[in-house]
Scaffold this active site. Structure first.
Site, PDB file in Angstrom:
ATOM      1  N   LEU A  59       0.883  -1.169   0.000  1.00 27.67           N
ATOM      2  CA  LEU A  59       0.000   0.000   0.000  1.00 27.67           C
ATOM      3  C   LEU A  59       0.916   1.212   0.000  1.00 27.67           C
ATOM      4  O   LEU A  59       1.757   1.358   0.892  1.00 27.67           O
ATOM      5  CB  LEU A  59      -0.905   0.005   1.235  1.00 27.67           C
ATOM      6  CG  LEU A  59      -1.934   1.137   1.312  1.00 27.67           C
ATOM      7  CD1 LEU A  59      -2.948   1.037   0.169  1.00 27.67           C
ATOM      8  CD2 LEU A  59      -2.662   1.106   2.643  1.00 27.67           C
ATOM      9  N   ALA A  60       0.776   2.055  -1.016  1.00 27.73           N
ATOM     10  CA  ALA A  60       1.675   3.204  -1.157  1.00 27.73           C
ATOM     11  C   ALA A  60       0.942   4.383  -1.757  1.00 27.73           C
ATOM     12  O   ALA A  60       0.074   4.215  -2.614  1.00 27.73           O
ATOM     13  CB  ALA A  60       2.861   2.821  -2.039  1.00 27.73           C
ATOM     14  N   VAL A  61       1.329   5.571  -1.306  1.00 25.43           N
ATOM     15  CA  VAL A  61       0.761   6.824  -1.811  1.00 25.43           C
ATOM     16  C   VAL A  61       1.911   7.776  -2.106  1.00 25.43           C
ATOM     17  O   VAL A  61       2.851   7.897  -1.314  1.00 25.43           O
ATOM     18  CB  VAL A  61      -0.202   7.455  -0.774  1.00 25.43           C
ATOM     19  CG1 VAL A  61      -0.729   8.793  -1.265  1.00 25.43           C
ATOM     20  CG2 VAL A  61      -1.340   6.506  -0.438  1.00 25.43           C
TER      21      VAL A  61
ATOM     22  N   GLU B  17       2.273  -6.495   7.170  1.00 19.63           N
ATOM     23  CA  GLU B  17       3.444  -6.030   7.902  1.00 19.63           C
ATOM     24  C   GLU B  17       3.533  -4.530   7.671  1.00 19.63           C
ATOM     25  O   GLU B  17       3.270  -4.061   6.570  1.00 19.63           O
ATOM     26  CB  GLU B  17       4.738  -6.684   7.397  1.00 19.63           C
ATOM     27  CG  GLU B  17       4.865  -8.156   7.699  1.00 19.63           C
ATOM     28  CD  GLU B  17       4.275  -9.048   6.604  1.00 19.63           C
ATOM     29  OE1 GLU B  17       4.058 -10.241   6.866  1.00 19.63           O
ATOM     30  OE2 GLU B  17       4.015  -8.549   5.485  1.00 19.63           O
TER      31      GLU B  17
ATOM     32  N   TYR C 267      -4.276   1.564  10.035  1.00 19.45           N
ATOM     33  CA  TYR C 267      -4.667   0.158  10.142  1.00 19.45           C
ATOM     34  C   TYR C 267      -5.485  -0.102  11.408  1.00 19.45           C
ATOM     35  O   TYR C 267      -6.503  -0.793  11.359  1.00 19.45           O
ATOM     36  CB  TYR C 267      -3.433  -0.744  10.100  1.00 19.45           C
ATOM     37  CG  TYR C 267      -2.645  -0.633   8.810  1.00 19.45           C
ATOM     38  CD1 TYR C 267      -3.281  -0.592   7.569  1.00 19.45           C
ATOM     39  CD2 TYR C 267      -1.261  -0.565   8.826  1.00 19.45           C
ATOM     40  CE1 TYR C 267      -2.560  -0.487   6.390  1.00 19.45           C
ATOM     41  CE2 TYR C 267      -0.530  -0.466   7.656  1.00 19.45           C
ATOM     42  CZ  TYR C 267      -1.183  -0.426   6.441  1.00 19.45           C
ATOM     43  OH  TYR C 267      -0.471  -0.324   5.273  1.00 19.45           O
TER      44      TYR C 267
END
Length: 176
Positions: free
Chosen positions: A98-100, A132, A144
């Site tokens: 998950l990246a922005v 993780e 999260y």
């Protein structure tokens, strides 16, 4: 039991500018594996996946990768990648990435992509989702936890420069 719609509290909207909505979230086509690998390197540096991993991951039918992309400039077929996320589609699924992009953080993109991935995992029959996260990334940990992930443990030296916390989210409808 019917859930009630309610207006969000102001503190729940801190991350979202009032006049900006989250762009469409769409599946990542296999053909964009090089763009994903470049984006991954920009975000994760030495811990980024190799190009061959991205090519393989996007071709894997047991994976789902979603993205938010800027509208393309004139005479361009694709726009700049703003966010992406991916999961494995098993009974015990995993949030793989998950990246922005730094320039668009705190606009709700990570939350939006992750919520879509959680819905897709439930629809695919997954019972729980694992992940993780860097031990020093308290912002991601808060995201999260806010979505219901529980901390399980620590993986020492999981990243090149940090430990990883492992977290789990139950996807059973009765737990949602």
């Amino acid at each position: 039991m019917e859930s009630e719609m309610r207006e969000p509290k102001p503190e729940e909207l801190r991350w979202a500018p009032s006049a900006v909505s989250v762009p469409h979230i769409v599946p990542i086509p296999q053909a964009l594996w090089m763009q994903c690998a470049r984006f991954d390197r920009e975000i994760f540096g030495p811990d980024a996946w190799a190009e061959s991993v991205w090519k393989s991951e996007l071709a894997n039918p047991d994976r789902l990768y979603l993205m938010i992309q800027e509208n393309p400039a004139p005479h361009r077929s694709i726009g700049r990648l703003l966010a992406l996320g991916g999961i494995s589609l098993y009974e015990d699924c995993e949030l793989l990435t998950l990246a922005v992009a730094p320039s668009v953080r705190r606009r709700g993109y990570a939350t939006s992509v992750l919520l879509e991935l959680i819905d897709a995992a439930r629809a695919a029959g997954s019972k729980q989702m694992f992940l993780e996260v860097r031990a020093h990334d308290t912002g991601a940990q808060r995201l999260y936890a806010h979505l219901g992930f529980e901390r399980l443990g620590v993986r020492k030296r999981y990243y090149s420069d940090d430990d990883a916390l492992t977290m789990r989210l139950s996807l059973k409808e009765s737990d949602a």
